[in-house]
Design a protein around this motif. Structure first.
Motif, PDB file in Angstrom:
ATOM      1  N   LEU A  32       0.827  -1.209   0.000  1.00 48.35           N
ATOM      2  CA  LEU A  32       0.000   0.000   0.000  1.00 48.35           C
ATOM      3  C   LEU A  32       0.860   1.257   0.000  1.00 48.35           C
ATOM      4  CD1 LEU A  32      -2.873  -0.989   2.440  1.00 48.35           C
ATOM      5  CD2 LEU A  32      -3.045  -0.611  -0.014  1.00 48.35           C
ATOM      6  N   ASN A  33       1.960   1.248   0.758  1.00 48.81           N
ATOM      7  CA  ASN A  33       2.851   2.411   0.765  1.00 48.81           C
ATOM      8  C   ASN A  33       3.470   2.631  -0.608  1.00 48.81           C
ATOM      9  OD1 ASN A  33       2.458   3.199   3.395  1.00 48.81           O
ATOM     10  ND2 ASN A  33       4.142   1.993   4.192  1.00 48.81           N
ATOM     11  N   ASP A  34       3.844   1.539  -1.286  1.00 50.81           N
ATOM     12  CA  ASP A  34       4.410   1.667  -2.625  1.00 50.81           C
ATOM     13  C   ASP A  34       3.395   2.222  -3.616  1.00 50.81           C
ATOM     14  OD1 ASP A  34       6.832   0.710  -1.743  1.00 50.81           O
ATOM     15  OD2 ASP A  34       6.517  -1.326  -2.502  1.00 50.81           O
ATOM     16  N   HIS A  35       2.148   1.800  -3.454  1.00 50.24           N
ATOM     17  CA  HIS A  35       1.109   2.202  -4.405  1.00 50.24           C
ATOM     18  C   HIS A  35       0.561   3.604  -4.115  1.00 50.24           C
ATOM     19  CE1 HIS A  35      -2.371   2.429  -6.866  1.00 50.24           C
ATOM     20  NE2 HIS A  35      -2.551   1.153  -7.042  1.00 50.24           N
ATOM     21  N   PHE A  36       0.267   3.882  -2.834  1.00 50.71           N
ATOM     22  CA  PHE A  36      -0.407   5.134  -2.482  1.00 50.71           C
ATOM     23  C   PHE A  36       0.516   6.164  -1.842  1.00 50.71           C
ATOM     24  CE2 PHE A  36      -3.935   2.041  -2.336  1.00 50.71           C
ATOM     25  CZ  PHE A  36      -4.765   2.636  -3.265  1.00 50.71           C
ATOM     26  N   GLY A  37       1.749   5.783  -1.537  1.00 48.37           N
ATOM     27  CA  GLY A  37       2.631   6.688  -0.816  1.00 48.37           C
ATOM     28  C   GLY A  37       2.422   6.555   0.675  1.00 48.37           C
ATOM     29  N   TYR A  38       3.357   7.080   1.443  1.00 48.58           N
ATOM     30  CA  TYR A  38       3.288   6.946   2.895  1.00 48.58           C
ATOM     31  C   TYR A  38       2.239   7.873   3.472  1.00 48.58           C
ATOM     32  CZ  TYR A  38       4.518   6.873   7.760  1.00 48.58           C
ATOM     33  OH  TYR A  38       4.454   6.754   9.129  1.00 48.58           O
ATOM     34  N   VAL A  39       1.424   7.343   4.359  1.00 47.11           N
ATOM     35  CA  VAL A  39       0.439   8.105   5.119  1.00 47.11           C
ATOM     36  C   VAL A  39       0.708   7.794   6.584  1.00 47.11           C
ATOM     37  CG1 VAL A  39      -2.038   8.460   5.516  1.00 47.11           C
ATOM     38  CG2 VAL A  39      -1.231   7.938   3.244  1.00 47.11           C
ATOM     39  N   LEU A  40       0.219   8.595   7.494  1.00 43.77           N
ATOM     40  CA  LEU A  40       0.530   8.419   8.910  1.00 43.77           C
ATOM     41  C   LEU A  40       0.322   6.997   9.419  1.00 43.77           C
ATOM     42  CD1 LEU A  40      -0.827  11.726  10.434  1.00 43.77           C
ATOM     43  CD2 LEU A  40       1.536  11.074  10.025  1.00 43.77           C
ATOM     44  N   GLY A  41      -0.672   6.310   8.944  1.00 43.66           N
ATOM     45  CA  GLY A  41      -0.885   4.959   9.415  1.00 43.66           C
ATOM     46  C   GLY A  41      -1.808   4.183   8.511  1.00 43.66           C
ATOM     47  N   ILE A  42      -1.663   2.883   8.576  1.00 45.71           N
ATOM     48  CA  ILE A  42      -2.479   1.996   7.749  1.00 45.71           C
ATOM     49  C   ILE A  42      -3.953   2.115   8.132  1.00 45.71           C
ATOM     50  CG2 ILE A  42      -2.139  -0.027   9.211  1.00 45.71           C
ATOM     51  CD1 ILE A  42      -2.163  -0.148   5.426  1.00 45.71           C
ATOM     52  N   ALA A  43      -4.245   2.268   9.419  1.00 47.17           N
ATOM     53  CA  ALA A  43      -5.644   2.366   9.856  1.00 47.17           C
ATOM     54  C   ALA A  43      -6.300   3.608   9.265  1.00 47.17           C
ATOM     55  CB  ALA A  43      -5.727   2.378  11.373  1.00 47.17           C
ATOM     56  N   ARG A  44      -5.579   4.709   9.286  1.00 46.24           N
ATOM     57  CA  ARG A  44      -6.126   5.957   8.722  1.00 46.24           C
ATOM     58  C   ARG A  44      -6.366   5.801   7.222  1.00 46.24           C
ATOM     59  NH1 ARG A  44      -3.157  11.507   9.806  1.00 46.24           N
ATOM     60  NH2 ARG A  44      -4.937  12.107  11.052  1.00 46.24           N
ATOM     61  N   ARG A  45      -5.421   5.174   6.525  1.00 45.34           N
ATOM     62  CA  ARG A  45      -5.567   4.968   5.084  1.00 45.34           C
ATOM     63  C   ARG A  45      -6.781   4.087   4.791  1.00 45.34           C
ATOM     64  NH1 ARG A  45      -0.928   2.355   3.582  1.00 45.34           N
ATOM     65  NH2 ARG A  45       0.130   4.315   3.359  1.00 45.34           N
ATOM     66  N   LEU A  46      -6.929   2.996   5.530  1.00 42.48           N
ATOM     67  CA  LEU A  46      -8.059   2.099   5.289  1.00 42.48           C
ATOM     68  C   LEU A  46      -9.383   2.790   5.588  1.00 42.48           C
ATOM     69  CD1 LEU A  46      -6.634  -1.249   6.656  1.00 42.48           C
ATOM     70  CD2 LEU A  46      -7.026  -0.636   4.274  1.00 42.48           C
ATOM     71  N   ARG A  47      -9.438   3.605   6.639  1.00 38.15           N
ATOM     72  CA  ARG A  47     -10.667   4.343   6.935  1.00 38.15           C
ATOM     73  C   ARG A  47     -11.023   5.292   5.807  1.00 38.15           C
ATOM     74  NH1 ARG A  47      -8.762   4.214  12.296  1.00 38.15           N
ATOM     75  NH2 ARG A  47      -7.709   6.206  12.026  1.00 38.15           N
ATOM     76  N   SER A  48     -10.018   5.980   5.268  1.00 39.47           N
ATOM     77  CA  SER A  48     -10.315   6.924   4.199  1.00 39.47           C
ATOM     78  C   SER A  48     -10.730   6.206   2.913  1.00 39.47           C
ATOM     79  CB  SER A  48      -9.124   7.840   3.925  1.00 39.47           C
ATOM     80  OG  SER A  48      -8.085   7.154   3.295  1.00 39.47           O
ATOM     81  N   LEU A  49     -10.094   5.053   2.618  1.00 41.39           N
ATOM     82  CA  LEU A  49     -10.519   4.278   1.440  1.00 41.39           C
ATOM     83  C   LEU A  49     -11.930   3.756   1.622  1.00 41.39           C
ATOM     84  CD1 LEU A  49      -7.240   2.270   0.714  1.00 41.39           C
ATOM     85  CD2 LEU A  49      -8.189   4.148  -0.640  1.00 41.39           C
ATOM     86  N   ARG A  50     -12.271   3.363   2.840  1.00 39.03           N
ATOM     87  CA  ARG A  50     -13.620   2.855   3.114  1.00 39.03           C
ATOM     88  C   ARG A  50     -14.653   3.975   3.002  1.00 39.03           C
ATOM     89  NH1 ARG A  50     -17.686   0.519   2.423  1.00 39.03           N
ATOM     90  NH2 ARG A  50     -19.029  -0.143   4.097  1.00 39.03           N
ATOM     91  N   SER A  51     -14.322   5.142   3.550  1.00 36.21           N
ATOM     92  CA  SER A  51     -15.292   6.244   3.504  1.00 36.21           C
ATOM     93  C   SER A  51     -15.520   6.755   2.084  1.00 36.21           C
ATOM     94  CB  SER A  51     -14.845   7.387   4.412  1.00 36.21           C
ATOM     95  OG  SER A  51     -13.657   7.958   3.917  1.00 36.21           O
ATOM     96  N   SER A  52     -14.534   6.575   1.204  1.00 38.16           N
ATOM     97  CA  SER A  52     -14.725   6.989  -0.179  1.00 38.16           C
ATOM     98  C   SER A  52     -15.225   5.846  -1.063  1.00 38.16           C
ATOM     99  CB  SER A  52     -13.426   7.560  -0.742  1.00 38.16           C
ATOM    100  OG  SER A  52     -12.419   6.599  -0.688  1.00 38.16           O
ATOM    101  N   ASN A  53     -15.639   4.731  -0.445  1.00 41.96           N
ATOM    102  CA  ASN A  53     -16.217   3.570  -1.122  1.00 41.96           C
ATOM    103  C   ASN A  53     -15.285   2.927  -2.133  1.00 41.96           C
ATOM    104  OD1 ASN A  53     -18.670   3.553   0.268  1.00 41.96           O
ATOM    105  ND2 ASN A  53     -19.505   5.109  -1.084  1.00 41.96           N
TER     106      ASN A  53
END
Length: 55
Positions: A32-53
């Motif tokens: 995920l970091n390679d594909h989307f770049g580094y974000v503060l945390g995996i949980a935050r990234r997954l929440r944002s991907l989920r909220s944007s469907n």
């Protein structure tokens, strides 16, 4: 009647599975970091991907 797990089954459940899951999580986070770049945390990234469907 209940069956008790063998020593090998107990070892597998208590040691092998948690280690394998930690390894898979690490690999998934790297991908995920390679594909989307580094974000503060995996949980935050997954929440944002989920909220944007997306997932």
């Amino acid at each position: 009647m209940s069956l008790r797990p063998s020593e090998m089954q107990q070892y597998f459940v208590s040691s092998v599975i948690p280690t394998a899951l930690a390894g898979l999580q690490s690999i998934a986070e790297d991908v995920l970091n390679d594909h989307f770049g580094y974000v503060l945390g995996i949980a935050r990234r997954l929440r944002s991907l989920r909220s944007s469907n997306i997932i």
